[in-house]
Design an enzyme around this catalytic site. Structure first.
Site, short mmCIF file in Angstrom:
data_model
loop_
_atom_site.label_atom_id
_atom_site.label_comp_id
_atom_site.label_asym_id
_atom_site.label_seq_id
_atom_site.Cartn_x
_atom_site.Cartn_y
_atom_site.Cartn_z
N ASP A 11 21.73 6.79 -2.28
CA ASP A 11 21.65 7.85 -1.60
C ASP A 11 20.47 7.85 -0.58
O ASP A 11 19.45 8.55 0.08
CB ASP A 11 21.27 9.17 -2.04
CG ASP A 11 20.73 9.69 -2.80
OD1 ASP A 11 20.33 11.31 -2.34
OD2 ASP A 11 19.08 9.07 -3.31
N ASP A 16 14.84 5.51 -1.66
CA ASP A 16 16.12 4.22 -2.39
C ASP A 16 15.87 2.96 -1.50
O ASP A 16 15.93 2.20 -2.19
CB ASP A 16 16.84 4.66 -1.99
CG ASP A 16 17.63 5.91 -2.81
OD1 ASP A 16 17.06 7.05 -2.50
OD2 ASP A 16 17.96 6.48 -3.40
N ASN A 41 20.33 12.84 -0.15
CA ASN A 41 19.31 13.09 1.13
C ASN A 41 20.03 13.36 1.65
O ASN A 41 19.75 14.49 2.26
CB ASN A 41 18.54 11.75 0.19
CG ASN A 41 17.98 11.85 -0.59
OD1 ASN A 41 17.16 12.19 -1.45
ND2 ASN A 41 17.68 10.19 -0.97
N THR A 125 19.75 5.79 -8.04
CA THR A 125 18.63 6.53 -7.84
C THR A 125 19.72 7.39 -6.76
O THR A 125 18.64 7.93 -5.91
CB THR A 125 18.04 5.86 -7.07
OG1 THR A 125 19.02 4.88 -5.75
CG2 THR A 125 17.53 4.56 -7.97
N PHE A 167 16.34 17.45 -7.84
CA PHE A 167 16.97 17.00 -7.09
C PHE A 167 18.56 15.74 -7.56
O PHE A 167 19.50 16.94 -6.98
CB PHE A 167 17.04 16.05 -5.99
CG PHE A 167 17.90 16.49 -4.57
CD1 PHE A 167 18.34 14.89 -4.29
CD2 PHE A 167 17.75 17.44 -3.48
CE1 PHE A 167 18.98 15.62 -3.60
CE2 PHE A 167 19.00 17.15 -2.84
CZ PHE A 167 19.83 15.74 -2.52
N ASN A 168 18.74 14.70 -7.75
CA ASN A 168 19.60 13.93 -8.63
C ASN A 168 20.45 14.52 -9.59
O ASN A 168 21.95 14.88 -9.30
CB ASN A 168 19.00 12.44 -9.03
CG ASN A 168 18.51 11.52 -7.72
OD1 ASN A 168 18.59 12.30 -5.99
ND2 ASN A 168 17.81 11.02 -8.48
N HIS A 241 10.18 7.56 -5.86
CA HIS A 241 10.40 8.09 -7.49
C HIS A 241 11.60 6.56 -7.50
O HIS A 241 10.97 6.42 -8.99
CB HIS A 241 11.59 8.82 -6.56
CG HIS A 241 11.01 10.45 -6.29
ND1 HIS A 241 10.58 11.38 -6.82
CD2 HIS A 241 10.64 10.68 -4.52
CE1 HIS A 241 9.68 12.65 -6.56
NE2 HIS A 241 10.18 12.27 -5.65
N ASP A 242 12.25 6.32 -6.65
CA ASP A 242 13.06 5.64 -6.74
C ASP A 242 12.20 3.85 -7.04
O ASP A 242 13.48 3.35 -8.15
CB ASP A 242 15.08 5.86 -5.69
CG ASP A 242 15.44 6.74 -5.97
OD1 ASP A 242 15.30 7.47 -4.51
OD2 ASP A 242 15.04 7.77 -6.37
O1 RIB Z 1 13.84 13.68 -7.18
C1 RIB Z 1 14.11 12.54 -6.38
C2 RIB Z 1 15.41 11.55 -5.61
O2 RIB Z 1 15.99 12.75 -5.24
C3 RIB Z 1 15.02 10.92 -4.92
O3 RIB Z 1 16.39 9.76 -6.10
C4 RIB Z 1 14.99 11.04 -3.67
O4 RIB Z 1 15.35 9.65 -2.88
C5 RIB Z 1 16.35 12.11 -4.27
O5 RIB Z 1 17.66 11.23 -3.83
CA CA Z 2 17.27 8.46 -4.34
#
Ligand code: RIB
Ligand code: CA
Length: 313
Positions: A11, A16, A41, A125, A167-168, A241-242
């Site tokens: 996303d 990402d 996102n 991701t 979040f994901n 993160h990703d």
């Molecule tokens: O919490 C972090 C994740 O949420 C990452 O994948 C970021 O791109 C968002 O999608």
């Molecule tokens: Ca992401």
């Protein structure tokens, strides 16, 4: 050894985008069969456009597919307050030459897994809606999934969108529940790992010194992406993160992992999206996940910088 066949489900999202660059820079180890996109996102119309922009910037021929525009059951939520209204604030948006494939991402995942590749590794991701939908639509794909390496969840780090949820997983907890219990090998990279790979000024400067279009785009995106997290966590830089998912496939020795049960809360409004990681095996629940809980951050950035340096000037 033949490269590992992968599909990145994402996303974009600045982080990402960097995960895509890292995979595209590693053709000897990873064969990127396709990029599938999902609402997360920012809405799907932007995540698919952003993925195609990254293909243009990196001159990648990977096909891009649009997938699910909303979670399986819950209403969609997004994160423009972190990623900006384009989802990749920090670089100028353009209409990419890379076309959007006509096929739905879920059908691409199914057809690819049932195709002639022996097995495929999935790298989600973003929210897990596409992956879970593909599994429910055609469970015959399951034996063809070599591994699912996911960015999502949290244990000691708590949540980043609610006090309890990352979040994901929060966006589509029902999808996460399907995927985490699908029975295939899963490695889960949560905030406990990603909060250790901060894009400090020194690390970003080393990427900037590479002076190629991909590195320049990375620096531009990180320059925007880190403003929110540095304030929120008063940290020096933002968690990248990703790309941790792709780095795990390239250099698993950078990570510490432990096989344990991970379950997702799907009902409680207070804690929906929470990943309950049974790190100390206090239950007899199936140990369904290889939980990543530590990373060599300097080694991660050395890998990322070296690989981004492979793109032409
Ligand atoms: O919490 C972090 C994740 O949420 C990452 O994948 C970021 O791109 C968002 O999608
Ligand atoms: Ca992401």
């Amino acid at each position: 050894m033949a490269p590992r066949s992968i599909i990145i489900d994402c996303d974009p999202g600045q982080d990402d985008a960097v995960a895509l660059f890292l995979a595209m820079a590693s053709p000897d180890e990873l064969e990127l069969l396709g990029i599938t996109t999902v609402a997360g996102n920012v809405p799907l119309a932007l995540t698919e456009r952003n993925a195609r922009m990254m293909c243009d910037i990196a001159k990648s021929s990977a096909p891009v597919f649009a997938g699910c525009a909303k979670p399986m059951l819950r209403d969609a939520i997004s994160a423009e307050y972190i990623h900006g209204e384009t989802g990749i604030n920090g670089i100028d948006v353009f209409e990419p030459e890379t076309p959007l494939q006509d096929q739905h991402a879920v059908d691409f995942i199914i057809d690819t897994l049932l195709g002639d590749k022996v097995t495929v590794t999935l790298i989600p991701t973003g929210p897990l809606t596409n992956i879970a939908t593909a599994i429910k639509k055609n469970p015959e794909i399951l034996p063809r999934i070599e591994e699912i390496v996911i960015m999502g969840g949290a244990m000691r780090e708590g949540g980043n969108r609610t006090p309890s949820a990352e979040f994901n997983i929060l966006v589509d907890p029902h999808a996460a529940d399907v995927v985490l219990n699908c029975g295939r090998p899963i490695t889960l990279m949560g905030l406990d790992v990603t909060h250790r790979v901060l894009s400090t000024e020194e690390r970003v400067a080393r990427i900037g010194a590479l002076n190629n279009p991909v590195a320049d785009a990375t620096v531009g995106m990180l320059s925007f992406f880190h403003r929110y997290d540095t304030e929120k966590y008063s940290s020096q830089g933002t968690p990248l993160h990703d790309p941790c998912t792709v780095a795990y496939l390239l250099q698993p020795e950078l990570f510490k992992t432990k096989c344990c049960n991970v379950a997702v809360e799907t009902e409680s409004e207070l804690t929906t999206g929470h990943t309950a990681v049974d790190f100390w095996h206090v239950t007899d629940r199936t140990r369904n996940v290889n939980w990543a809980y530590d990373i060599d951050a300097d080694g991660f950035y050395a890998l990322l910088t070296e690989r981004l340096g492979r793109f032409p000037l």
